[in-house]
Design a protein around this motif. Sequence first.
Motif, PDB file in Angstrom:
ATOM      1  N   PRO A  72      14.382  -9.709   8.466  1.00  0.00           N
ATOM      2  CA  PRO A  72      13.273  -9.248   7.621  1.00  0.00           C
ATOM      3  C   PRO A  72      13.439  -9.704   6.171  1.00  0.00           C
ATOM      4  O   PRO A  72      14.534 -10.034   5.725  1.00  0.00           O
ATOM      5  N   CYS A  73      12.332  -9.722   5.449  1.00  0.00           N
ATOM      6  CA  CYS A  73      12.352 -10.100   4.030  1.00  0.00           C
ATOM      7  C   CYS A  73      13.230  -9.115   3.268  1.00  0.00           C
ATOM      8  O   CYS A  73      13.181  -7.908   3.496  1.00  0.00           O
ATOM      9  N   ALA A  74      14.036  -9.625   2.365  1.00  0.00           N
ATOM     10  CA  ALA A  74      14.988  -8.778   1.654  1.00  0.00           C
ATOM     11  C   ALA A  74      14.298  -7.855   0.656  1.00  0.00           C
ATOM     12  O   ALA A  74      14.801  -6.771   0.376  1.00  0.00           O
ATOM     13  N   ILE A  75      13.151  -8.238   0.128  1.00  0.00           N
ATOM     14  CA  ILE A  75      12.513  -7.434  -0.918  1.00  0.00           C
ATOM     15  C   ILE A  75      11.514  -6.442  -0.347  1.00  0.00           C
ATOM     16  O   ILE A  75      11.555  -5.263  -0.652  1.00  0.00           O
ATOM     17  N   CYS A  76      10.600  -6.912   0.518  1.00  0.00           N
ATOM     18  CA  CYS A  76       9.576  -5.987   1.023  1.00  0.00           C
ATOM     19  C   CYS A  76       9.854  -5.483   2.432  1.00  0.00           C
ATOM     20  O   CYS A  76       9.213  -4.548   2.893  1.00  0.00           O
ATOM     21  N   GLY A  77      10.788  -6.098   3.149  1.00  0.00           N
ATOM     22  CA  GLY A  77      11.126  -5.651   4.496  1.00  0.00           C
ATOM     23  C   GLY A  77      10.197  -6.179   5.570  1.00  0.00           C
ATOM     24  O   GLY A  77      10.261  -5.729   6.719  1.00  0.00           O
ATOM     25  N   GLU A  78       9.336  -7.140   5.247  1.00  0.00           N
ATOM     26  CA  GLU A  78       8.391  -7.708   6.215  1.00  0.00           C
ATOM     27  C   GLU A  78       9.156  -8.357   7.370  1.00  0.00           C
ATOM     28  O   GLU A  78      10.036  -9.175   7.151  1.00  0.00           O
ATOM     29  N   ASP A  79       8.799  -7.982   8.624  1.00  0.00           N
ATOM     30  CA  ASP A  79       9.487  -8.583   9.760  1.00  0.00           C
ATOM     31  C   ASP A  79       8.539  -9.074  10.848  1.00  0.00           C
ATOM     32  O   ASP A  79       8.972  -9.432  11.934  1.00  0.00           O
ATOM     33  N   ARG A  80       7.231  -9.112  10.538  1.00  0.00           N
ATOM     34  CA  ARG A  80       6.271  -9.638  11.517  1.00  0.00           C
ATOM     35  C   ARG A  80       6.387 -11.155  11.582  1.00  0.00           C
ATOM     36  O   ARG A  80       6.739 -11.811  10.615  1.00  0.00           O
ATOM     37  N   ASN A  81       6.065 -11.709  12.739  1.00  0.00           N
ATOM     38  CA  ASN A  81       6.118 -13.152  12.934  1.00  0.00           C
ATOM     39  C   ASN A  81       4.792 -13.697  13.448  1.00  0.00           C
ATOM     40  O   ASN A  81       4.751 -14.735  14.096  1.00  0.00           O
ATOM     41  N   ASP A  82       3.682 -13.002  13.156  1.00  0.00           N
ATOM     42  CA  ASP A  82       2.417 -13.399  13.756  1.00  0.00           C
ATOM     43  C   ASP A  82       1.697 -14.531  13.017  1.00  0.00           C
ATOM     44  O   ASP A  82       1.096 -15.379  13.638  1.00  0.00           O
ATOM     45  N   ILE A  83       1.752 -14.577  11.680  1.00  0.00           N
ATOM     46  CA  ILE A  83       1.101 -15.645  10.937  1.00  0.00           C
ATOM     47  C   ILE A  83       2.068 -16.233   9.919  1.00  0.00           C
ATOM     48  O   ILE A  83       3.127 -15.671   9.655  1.00  0.00           O
ATOM     49  N   LEU A  84       1.672 -17.351   9.314  1.00  0.00           N
ATOM     50  CA  LEU A  84       2.556 -18.087   8.415  1.00  0.00           C
ATOM     51  C   LEU A  84       2.937 -17.275   7.181  1.00  0.00           C
ATOM     52  O   LEU A  84       4.058 -17.347   6.705  1.00  0.00           O
ATOM     53  N   GLU A  85       2.029 -16.471   6.647  1.00  0.00           N
ATOM     54  CA  GLU A  85       2.323 -15.687   5.443  1.00  0.00           C
ATOM     55  C   GLU A  85       3.381 -14.621   5.680  1.00  0.00           C
ATOM     56  O   GLU A  85       4.052 -14.198   4.761  1.00  0.00           O
ATOM     57  N   HIS A  86       3.515 -14.167   6.917  1.00  0.00           N
ATOM     58  CA  HIS A  86       4.506 -13.138   7.215  1.00  0.00           C
ATOM     59  C   HIS A  86       5.883 -13.719   7.517  1.00  0.00           C
ATOM     60  O   HIS A  86       6.863 -12.991   7.535  1.00  0.00           O
ATOM     61  N   SER A  87       5.960 -15.002   7.773  1.00  0.00           N
ATOM     62  CA  SER A  87       7.233 -15.626   8.136  1.00  0.00           C
ATOM     63  C   SER A  87       8.146 -15.760   6.934  1.00  0.00           C
ATOM     64  O   SER A  87       7.686 -15.938   5.808  1.00  0.00           O
ATOM     65  N   CYS A 124       9.689 -13.631   2.302  1.00  0.00           N
ATOM     66  CA  CYS A 124       8.393 -13.945   2.893  1.00  0.00           C
ATOM     67  C   CYS A 124       7.532 -14.622   1.829  1.00  0.00           C
ATOM     68  O   CYS A 124       7.919 -14.713   0.661  1.00  0.00           O
ATOM     69  N   SER A 125       6.358 -15.089   2.213  1.00  0.00           N
ATOM     70  CA  SER A 125       5.497 -15.812   1.267  1.00  0.00           C
ATOM     71  C   SER A 125       5.028 -14.918   0.126  1.00  0.00           C
ATOM     72  O   SER A 125       4.916 -15.362  -1.008  1.00  0.00           O
ATOM     73  N   TYR A 126       4.736 -13.662   0.436  1.00  0.00           N
ATOM     74  CA  TYR A 126       4.275 -12.730  -0.596  1.00  0.00           C
ATOM     75  C   TYR A 126       5.353 -12.527  -1.664  1.00  0.00           C
ATOM     76  O   TYR A 126       5.097 -12.639  -2.859  1.00  0.00           O
ATOM     77  N   CYS A 127       6.565 -12.267  -1.243  1.00  0.00           N
ATOM     78  CA  CYS A 127       7.662 -12.056  -2.195  1.00  0.00           C
ATOM     79  C   CYS A 127       8.082 -13.354  -2.878  1.00  0.00           C
ATOM     80  O   CYS A 127       8.580 -13.326  -4.002  1.00  0.00           O
ATOM     81  N   LEU A 128       7.871 -14.478  -2.214  1.00  0.00           N
ATOM     82  CA  LEU A 128       8.176 -15.768  -2.824  1.00  0.00           C
ATOM     83  C   LEU A 128       7.406 -15.953  -4.126  1.00  0.00           C
ATOM     84  O   LEU A 128       7.984 -16.316  -5.155  1.00  0.00           O
ATOM     85  N   PHE A 129       6.119 -15.679  -4.118  1.00  0.00           N
ATOM     86  CA  PHE A 129       5.316 -15.844  -5.323  1.00  0.00           C
ATOM     87  C   PHE A 129       5.678 -14.819  -6.390  1.00  0.00           C
ATOM     88  O   PHE A 129       5.648 -15.117  -7.584  1.00  0.00           O
ATOM     89  N   ARG A 130       6.016 -13.622  -5.968  1.00  0.00           N
ATOM     90  CA  ARG A 130       6.440 -12.614  -6.948  1.00  0.00           C
ATOM     91  C   ARG A 130       7.741 -13.021  -7.615  1.00  0.00           C
ATOM     92  O   ARG A 130       7.882 -12.911  -8.840  1.00  0.00           O
ATOM     93  N   VAL A 131       8.702 -13.504  -6.836  1.00  0.00           N
ATOM     94  CA  VAL A 131       9.992 -13.920  -7.397  1.00  0.00           C
ATOM     95  C   VAL A 131       9.816 -15.147  -8.286  1.00  0.00           C
ATOM     96  O   VAL A 131      10.392 -15.229  -9.372  1.00  0.00           O
ATOM     97  N   ARG A 132       9.007 -16.113  -7.855  1.00  0.00           N
ATOM     98  CA  ARG A 132       8.759 -17.301  -8.682  1.00  0.00           C
ATOM     99  C   ARG A 132       8.098 -16.934 -10.003  1.00  0.00           C
ATOM    100  O   ARG A 132       8.438 -17.488 -11.047  1.00  0.00           O
ATOM    101  N   SER A 133       7.165 -16.013  -9.975  1.00  0.00           N
ATOM    102  CA  SER A 133       6.500 -15.593 -11.213  1.00  0.00           C
ATOM    103  C   SER A 133       7.490 -14.918 -12.155  1.00  0.00           C
ATOM    104  O   SER A 133       7.464 -15.167 -13.361  1.00  0.00           O
ATOM    105  N   ALA A 134       8.353 -14.077 -11.616  1.00  0.00           N
ATOM    106  CA  ALA A 134       9.358 -13.415 -12.451  1.00  0.00           C
ATOM    107  C   ALA A 134      10.339 -14.434 -13.018  1.00  0.00           C
ATOM    108  O   ALA A 134      10.719 -14.355 -14.195  1.00  0.00           O
ATOM    109  N   CYS A 135      10.735 -15.413 -12.215  1.00  0.00           N
ATOM    110  CA  CYS A 135      11.660 -16.453 -12.695  1.00  0.00           C
ATOM    111  C   CYS A 135      11.017 -17.304 -13.788  1.00  0.00           C
ATOM    112  O   CYS A 135      11.679 -17.685 -14.758  1.00  0.00           O
TER     113      CYS A 135
END
Length: 186
Positions: A72-87, A124-135
């Motif tokens: 699962p994603c380390a920040i939000c805990g997302e563990d679904r594998n149904d679509i690309l954004e959740h991977s 996950c993709s959602y947390c990726l953009f959040r982390v990139r924005s913070a960086c």
Amino acid sequence: ALRIDLANGIGWLSKRSLMGAFIDGRVIIEPVSGINETYRINFKNNKTQESDIKSNLYSYPAHSPPVAIDQPCAICGEDRNDILEHSRLYILKVHALKSKEESLSASSGSTPSSPIIAHQYPLCSYCLFRVRSACDLFAFLRSLKTNVWKLDSNTSIRKAWLELSRLRSKLFWSKVGIWDLESNIH
């Protein structure tokens, strides 16, 4: 915006040092596989034919599926594998602090060694953009601190203020869930 204190995938001892790593610039985000970036670009541009794709960087077939992590994603805990954004297609790597001996040897002119990776976390993709924005925001603040922007005139101060406002709005919109702010502005 990141809410690292609520992140389930990060150990409670690592949460404090992770925020320090963001501030110091010791964080790197890497794709799990190079084919992920090629797939994302081709998917975004709706390229479906082999002749449309010009990628000779990898030995994978042009339409290979992306490679993801099962954890699962380390920040939000997302563990679904149904679509690309959740991977979980990306890894957040945190570099360890340099010891005093390493920093002295680096300043003396010896060959630099590769940094030691202290922790790795799937994103996950959602947390990726959040982390990139913070960086991006922390990188800008570091550039202000080292006087890269040369804040000696009124116009340079205004430009720095506009850039800071842009980065803060990018951080806000990434928290809300807007993926690509740059293409929406232009």
